[in-house]
Every structure is written in C-alpha cells, then in structure tokens.
Design a protein around this motif. Structure first.
Motif, PDB file in Angstrom:
ATOM      1  N   VAL A 222       0.964  -1.042   0.113  1.00 59.83           N
ATOM      2  CA  VAL A 222      -0.092  -0.059  -0.018  1.00 59.83           C
ATOM      3  C   VAL A 222       0.879   1.336   0.066  1.00 59.83           C
ATOM      4  N   GLY A 223       0.627   2.105  -0.991  1.00 63.01           N
ATOM      5  CA  GLY A 223       1.503   3.319  -1.101  1.00 63.01           C
ATOM      6  C   GLY A 223       0.819   4.597  -1.459  1.00 63.01           C
ATOM      7  N   ILE A 224       1.407   5.669  -1.485  1.00 60.38           N
ATOM      8  CA  ILE A 224       0.942   7.015  -1.689  1.00 60.38           C
ATOM      9  C   ILE A 224       1.608   7.738  -3.126  1.00 60.38           C
ATOM     10  N   ILE A 225       0.964   8.006  -3.961  1.00 61.76           N
ATOM     11  CA  ILE A 225       1.500   8.776  -5.124  1.00 61.76           C
ATOM     12  C   ILE A 225       0.862  10.153  -5.173  1.00 61.76           C
ATOM     13  N   SER A 226       1.334  11.369  -4.839  1.00 64.24           N
ATOM     14  CA  SER A 226       0.859  12.356  -4.924  1.00 64.24           C
ATOM     15  C   SER A 226       1.651  13.492  -5.172  1.00 64.24           C
ATOM     16  N   ASN A 227       1.213  14.330  -6.163  1.00 65.50           N
ATOM     17  CA  ASN A 227       1.453  15.703  -6.620  1.00 65.50           C
ATOM     18  C   ASN A 227       1.861  16.429  -5.154  1.00 65.50           C
ATOM     19  N   PHE A 228       2.821  16.458  -4.317  1.00 65.46           N
ATOM     20  CA  PHE A 228       2.941  17.000  -3.222  1.00 65.46           C
ATOM     21  C   PHE A 228       4.186  17.563  -2.943  1.00 65.46           C
ATOM     22  N   ASP A 229       4.619  18.383  -1.989  1.00 63.73           N
ATOM     23  CA  ASP A 229       6.038  18.561  -1.655  1.00 63.73           C
ATOM     24  C   ASP A 229       6.699  17.744  -0.806  1.00 63.73           C
ATOM     25  N   PRO A 230       7.809  17.721  -0.332  1.00 68.32           N
ATOM     26  CA  PRO A 230       8.431  16.614   0.458  1.00 68.32           C
ATOM     27  C   PRO A 230       7.743  16.553   1.853  1.00 68.32           C
TER      28      PRO A 230
ATOM     29  N   GLU B  28       1.479  13.678  11.401  1.00 68.97           N
ATOM     30  CA  GLU B  28       0.697  14.288  12.276  1.00 68.97           C
ATOM     31  C   GLU B  28      -0.811  13.585  12.344  1.00 68.97           C
ATOM     32  N   MET B  29      -1.358  13.070  11.259  1.00 68.84           N
ATOM     33  CA  MET B  29      -2.628  12.477  11.165  1.00 68.84           C
ATOM     34  C   MET B  29      -2.491  11.113  11.543  1.00 68.84           C
ATOM     35  N   GLU B  30      -1.439  10.520  12.147  1.00 70.28           N
ATOM     36  CA  GLU B  30      -1.395   9.267  12.617  1.00 70.28           C
ATOM     37  C   GLU B  30      -1.371   8.089  11.653  1.00 70.28           C
ATOM     38  N   ILE B  31      -1.205   8.480  10.454  1.00 74.81           N
ATOM     39  CA  ILE B  31      -1.584   7.215   9.429  1.00 74.81           C
ATOM     40  C   ILE B  31      -0.395   7.003   8.681  1.00 74.81           C
ATOM     41  N   GLU B  32       1.023   7.627   8.991  1.00 77.95           N
ATOM     42  CA  GLU B  32       2.064   7.302   8.066  1.00 77.95           C
ATOM     43  C   GLU B  32       2.476   5.725   8.082  1.00 77.95           C
ATOM     44  N   HIS B  33       2.273   5.066   9.177  1.00 78.84           N
ATOM     45  CA  HIS B  33       2.644   3.703   9.319  1.00 78.84           C
ATOM     46  C   HIS B  33       1.906   2.754   8.504  1.00 78.84           C
ATOM     47  N   LEU B  34       0.838   3.269   7.919  1.00 83.37           N
ATOM     48  CA  LEU B  34      -0.293   2.472   7.174  1.00 83.37           C
ATOM     49  C   LEU B  34       0.485   2.163   5.792  1.00 83.37           C
ATOM     50  N   PHE B  35       1.420   2.947   5.617  1.00 84.62           N
ATOM     51  CA  PHE B  35       1.647   2.954   3.974  1.00 84.62           C
ATOM     52  C   PHE B  35       3.182   2.273   3.862  1.00 84.62           C
ATOM     53  N   ASP B  36       3.535   1.232   2.942  1.00 81.16           N
ATOM     54  CA  ASP B  36       4.886   1.064   2.619  1.00 81.16           C
ATOM     55  C   ASP B  36       5.769   1.972   2.009  1.00 81.16           C
ATOM     56  N   PHE B  37       5.243   2.756   1.273  1.00 82.51           N
ATOM     57  CA  PHE B  37       6.048   3.941   0.737  1.00 82.51           C
ATOM     58  C   PHE B  37       5.198   5.194   0.737  1.00 82.51           C
ATOM     59  N   ILE B  38       5.700   6.406   0.686  1.00 81.73           N
ATOM     60  CA  ILE B  38       5.159   7.722   0.343  1.00 81.73           C
ATOM     61  C   ILE B  38       6.009   8.389  -0.763  1.00 81.73           C
ATOM     62  N   LEU B  39       5.468   8.525  -1.914  1.00 90.77           N
ATOM     63  CA  LEU B  39       6.078   8.979  -3.226  1.00 90.77           C
ATOM     64  C   LEU B  39       5.437  10.114  -3.395  1.00 90.77           C
TER      65      LEU B  39
END
Length: 253
Positions: free
Chosen positions: A140-148, A156-167
C-alpha cells in the motif's frame, strides 16, 4: 460470500494499491482561501477582501506552477521558498501596505501550520479502506503531487505507518499524470503495471494517468456521470461507496 471474501476476490490480481492524498484520503479543514484569511486575521492582518483573496490565490498557484514547476524543484527554488513566495505574492496583491515583517510571519506561519493536523481532516472512510487493503496483504502506497512535507502531514494525522512508501512528485521529479511517477513504485516493489491499482479523485491526473501507465484505476468523484470514458464500476462518489463496491460487487477490471 462475506464482504471480506468479496474484497479479496476483487483485489486478487493486484499486488500494489496506491492512493492520492488531497481530497482522496485527506482534505483541508477549511478551503485554503478561507484558511489564509483566518490565519491572517489571527496575525493582525484584518479587513481582507475574501473574494479578491480567492481570485489572487487561484491565479498565483497557476503562475507559480508555470514559473517554478513541481513546487520549485525544476528551478531549484525549493519547496519551502515556493510556498513562502506564493503567500507573499497573494497578500501583496490583497493588502499592498502590509509591513514586511508581518508578511514574513504570515508566510512562515502558513508554511508551518499546513504541516500539522490542525489544518487537515480525514475523508470519511479513508482510514478504513486503507486498513482493509492492508489486511488483504497488499503493498500500500501513496503517489501524490505534493512537496516533501507529505510524510510530516501523514505522521501528524497518525497514518504514516499504514503505507509501505510515500512517493511525492517532488521526490520523483515528475508529476502525475506523467508515467514516470507511476513507474517508480513498480521498480521498487518489483511489480508489473497490470498488478497495480491507483485510487484518486482527479480524472486526468489520477485515473487517466494510471490507465495510460498500464495500471488499473478507481476514480472518486461526485460528478461520475460526466466521465463517459470511465467504466461504471470504476467511478464512485465517495470512499464509502468504494468500500461497499469492493465488499459487495464483482468488479471487472
């Protein structure tokens, strides 16, 4: 057939499932023009013309995206200066006589506070859907047009741990719908395009971008009827509707 069994069946061909973030998993607590005015008022910048601020912010985001694409990565401006410059440009138009020190404080405050949970909230059902997919033993990952700073927001939203990567697009050096950003997770996870599914709320950026990269895709949009090129079972008005479909319908990919 139980909902869990049906979900497993619908996702059986996928090894990787990715999500967009803004207006897919998370949303702004207040629309940015409202938040900009609210924060400015709290810092002593009062009597703001809200309509003028709305228009200036819209125009400035477009102008900055052209002059300094991908949050300043393409021109070496850097993402922090990208946001600071944007805020200052907006308020220079809205309040031409704002003192420089007050303008600095406003830009730095917005830069900082948008990375905290005070400025964000969850889309209904988003955490539930991510957890159900994790329970199905998928990457499970994130692909987002976002800054670093996206990792900071998710932490902060306490969900970072749910993802295998954040791109982010900043890290990738390419923004959705560019196929490059969709290729990076495949290489990292050693997965073929037909084994990947992307879920997002933007037709061109998320749905078409993923499809053109060989992925499957689900679109979340309340304007589902206007997308003639999207299969009826691939577009839903909300994440709750996505969960219902995954658990109760046979989705044909």
């Amino acid at each position: 057939m139980s909902g869990k069994t049906q979900l497993f069946k619908n996702l059986k061909n996928f090894r990787l499932i990715t999500f967009d973030v803004t207006d897919t998993l998370l949303r702004f607590r207040y629309p940015p023009p409202i938040q900009y005015a609210k924060t400015a008022t709290e810092l002593g910048v009062k009597n703001i013309n809200q309509e003028q601020l709305n228009e200036c912010l819209r125009k400035e985001i477009k102008a900055m995206a052209i002059a300094h694409p991908n949050f300043g990565r393409s021109t070496n401006l850097g993402w922090q200066q990208w946001w600071i410059q944007l805020v200052k440009n907006v308020f220079r138009h809205v309040k031409p006589n704002i003192p420089p020190e007050q303008l600095d404080m406003l830009a730095e405050t917005l830069l900082r506070e948008y990375r905290t949970k005070e400025y964000w909230s969850f889309m209904e059902g988003s955490v539930e859907l991510v957890q159900k997919i994790r329970d199905a033993d998928k990457f499970v990952g994130i692909i987002s047009n976002f800054d670093p700073s996206l990792s900071t927001v998710l932490r902060e939203m306490e969900i970072e741990h749910l993802f295998d990567f954040i791109l982010t697009s900043y890290e990738a050096g390419a923004q959705k719908p560019d196929a490059k950003i969709f290729s990076i997770p495949l290489e990292r996870c050693n997965i073929k395009p037909n084994e990947a599914l992307h879920i997002g709320n933007m037709y061109e950026i998320d749905y078409v971008g993923a499809k053109n990269s060989g992925w499957s895709s689900l679109l979340i949009s309340q304007d589902s009827n206007k997308y003639e090129n999207v299969e009826v079972m691939h577009v839903y008005a909300s994440i709750k509707d996505v969960i219902n479909a995954l658990e109760n319908k046979d989705i044909k990919w």
